[in-house]
Write a protein that holds these residues in place. Sequence first.
Motif, mmCIF file in Angstrom:
data_model
loop_
_atom_site.group_PDB
_atom_site.id
_atom_site.type_symbol
_atom_site.label_atom_id
_atom_site.label_comp_id
_atom_site.label_asym_id
_atom_site.label_seq_id
_atom_site.Cartn_x
_atom_site.Cartn_y
_atom_site.Cartn_z
ATOM 1 N N UNK A 88 -21.381 -2.093 -7.326
ATOM 2 C CA UNK A 88 -19.978 -1.995 -7.736
ATOM 3 C C UNK A 88 -19.784 -1.330 -9.096
ATOM 4 N N UNK A 89 -20.860 -1.108 -9.835
ATOM 5 C CA UNK A 89 -20.763 -0.510 -11.164
ATOM 6 C C UNK A 89 -20.098 0.865 -11.162
ATOM 7 N N UNK A 90 -20.400 1.782 -10.223
ATOM 8 C CA UNK A 90 -19.720 3.088 -10.251
ATOM 9 C C UNK A 90 -18.203 2.989 -10.143
ATOM 10 N N UNK A 91 -17.701 2.052 -9.347
ATOM 11 C CA UNK A 91 -16.255 1.891 -9.216
ATOM 12 C C UNK A 91 -15.650 1.324 -10.494
ATOM 13 N N UNK A 92 -16.338 0.366 -11.108
ATOM 14 C CA UNK A 92 -15.850 -0.207 -12.370
ATOM 15 C C UNK A 92 -15.877 0.838 -13.477
ATOM 16 N N UNK A 93 -16.895 1.655 -13.494
ATOM 17 C CA UNK A 93 -17.015 2.697 -14.518
ATOM 18 C C UNK A 93 -15.902 3.732 -14.366
ATOM 19 N N UNK A 94 -15.628 4.153 -13.145
ATOM 20 C CA UNK A 94 -14.549 5.117 -12.914
ATOM 21 C C UNK A 94 -13.195 4.516 -13.297
ATOM 22 N N UNK A 95 -12.974 3.254 -12.968
ATOM 23 C CA UNK A 95 -11.712 2.596 -13.345
ATOM 24 C C UNK A 95 -11.581 2.528 -14.862
ATOM 25 N N UNK A 96 -12.674 2.246 -15.569
ATOM 26 C CA UNK A 96 -12.650 2.227 -17.039
ATOM 27 C C UNK A 96 -12.315 3.606 -17.589
ATOM 28 N N UNK A 97 -12.969 4.630 -17.066
ATOM 29 C CA UNK A 97 -12.714 5.980 -17.558
ATOM 30 C C UNK A 97 -11.280 6.426 -17.270
ATOM 31 N N UNK A 98 -10.743 6.050 -16.114
ATOM 32 C CA UNK A 98 -9.357 6.420 -15.806
ATOM 33 C C UNK A 98 -8.375 5.692 -16.708
ATOM 34 N N UNK A 99 -8.671 4.457 -17.071
ATOM 35 C CA UNK A 99 -7.738 3.706 -17.911
ATOM 36 C C UNK A 99 -7.819 4.112 -19.378
ATOM 37 N N UNK A 100 -8.904 4.745 -19.805
ATOM 38 C CA UNK A 100 -9.041 5.149 -21.205
ATOM 39 C C UNK A 100 -8.962 6.655 -21.401
ATOM 40 N N UNK A 101 -8.495 7.378 -20.411
ATOM 41 C CA UNK A 101 -8.448 8.836 -20.517
ATOM 42 C C UNK A 101 -7.532 9.291 -21.651
ATOM 43 N N UNK A 102 -6.412 8.637 -21.847
ATOM 44 C CA UNK A 102 -5.498 9.047 -22.920
ATOM 45 C C UNK A 102 -6.144 8.882 -24.291
ATOM 46 N N UNK A 103 -6.876 7.804 -24.471
ATOM 47 C CA UNK A 103 -7.560 7.570 -25.738
ATOM 48 C C UNK A 103 -8.635 8.626 -25.976
ATOM 49 N N UNK A 146 -9.332 3.159 -5.735
ATOM 50 C CA UNK A 146 -9.804 4.505 -5.413
ATOM 51 C C UNK A 146 -9.714 4.796 -3.927
ATOM 52 N N UNK A 147 -10.056 3.797 -3.104
ATOM 53 C CA UNK A 147 -9.962 3.984 -1.650
ATOM 54 C C UNK A 147 -8.531 4.176 -1.200
ATOM 55 N N UNK A 148 -7.611 3.415 -1.773
ATOM 56 C CA UNK A 148 -6.199 3.549 -1.406
ATOM 57 C C UNK A 148 -5.642 4.896 -1.850
ATOM 58 N N UNK A 149 -6.000 5.330 -3.059
ATOM 59 C CA UNK A 149 -5.538 6.638 -3.524
ATOM 60 C C UNK A 149 -6.071 7.753 -2.637
ATOM 61 N N UNK A 150 -7.336 7.657 -2.251
ATOM 62 C CA UNK A 150 -7.910 8.677 -1.386
ATOM 63 C C UNK A 150 -7.253 8.665 -0.008
ATOM 64 N N UNK A 151 -6.955 7.476 0.503
ATOM 65 C CA UNK A 151 -6.306 7.363 1.810
ATOM 66 C C UNK A 151 -4.925 8.000 1.786
ATOM 67 N N UNK A 152 -4.244 7.901 0.642
ATOM 68 C CA UNK A 152 -2.917 8.494 0.509
ATOM 69 C C UNK A 152 -2.967 9.981 0.174
ATOM 70 N N UNK A 153 -4.174 10.551 0.072
ATOM 71 C CA UNK A 153 -4.301 11.974 -0.220
ATOM 72 C C UNK A 153 -4.304 12.305 -1.697
ATOM 73 N N UNK A 154 -4.540 11.330 -2.536
ATOM 74 C CA UNK A 154 -4.560 11.552 -3.975
ATOM 75 C C UNK A 154 -5.974 11.567 -4.525
ATOM 76 N N UNK A 155 -6.938 11.996 -3.745
ATOM 77 C CA UNK A 155 -8.330 11.992 -4.169
ATOM 78 C C UNK A 155 -8.665 13.205 -5.014
ATOM 79 N N UNK A 156 -9.736 13.086 -5.776
ATOM 80 C CA UNK A 156 -10.177 14.165 -6.627
ATOM 81 C C UNK A 156 -11.187 15.053 -5.950
ATOM 82 N N UNK A 157 -12.091 14.484 -5.164
ATOM 83 C CA UNK A 157 -13.174 15.259 -4.551
ATOM 84 C C UNK A 157 -13.092 15.160 -3.039
ATOM 85 N N UNK A 158 -12.074 15.683 -2.474
ATOM 86 C CA UNK A 158 -11.950 15.656 -1.019
ATOM 87 C C UNK A 158 -12.632 16.897 -0.473
ATOM 88 N N UNK A 159 -13.622 16.700 0.374
ATOM 89 C CA UNK A 159 -14.364 17.839 0.906
ATOM 90 C C UNK A 159 -13.905 18.196 2.295
#
Length: 159
Positions: A88-103, A146-159
């Motif tokens: 679960x660490x990759x998901x937590x890390x991505x959530x941290x990076x998304x929440x601190x992007x403005x900083x 992240x799964x919900x955003x991707x399901x709604x078409x808001x993903x970053x790396x959709x191949x």
Amino acid sequence: MSNTTAYETDEREERAPSFVVGAWRNRRWTRSSSSILLGLIPTALVIMSGGQLPVIGPALAEAGLLTPATAPVVAGITAAIALLNLVLFPFAREAYYRSTVALREGLSGVFVLGWMFLIVVVCRIAMLFVIWAVSIPAGILGLITLGDEDRRGLGWRIS
């Protein structure tokens, strides 16, 4: 009119990938390989300790839960929790990076030298361990988000 004709459409139906695969692909700020490699550091330390961590081990021994008979069970539970954190660490890390992007973007032009550089490095290492320590709840939340955003078409790396 039959029931099947009411639901037939001429449009091509898009099939979304599975929820977990969509969450894995919906990362902008982190990579799988670096997240897993960074997550392996505390995972290896926890597994090698066999449940006898600096704070938790003495507390378990004082409570009478860490005896020679229960040591394999405690080590197994510790390894299972550590591996769950690793997953679960990759998901937590991505959530941290998304929440601190403005900083991070606000401080992108700031350079630190001397003692401040050392303080920044120590704080970044400390944040790695903090994110890893809370990666089970934060990772579950990140996986859902992240799964919900991707399901709604808001993903970053959709191949």
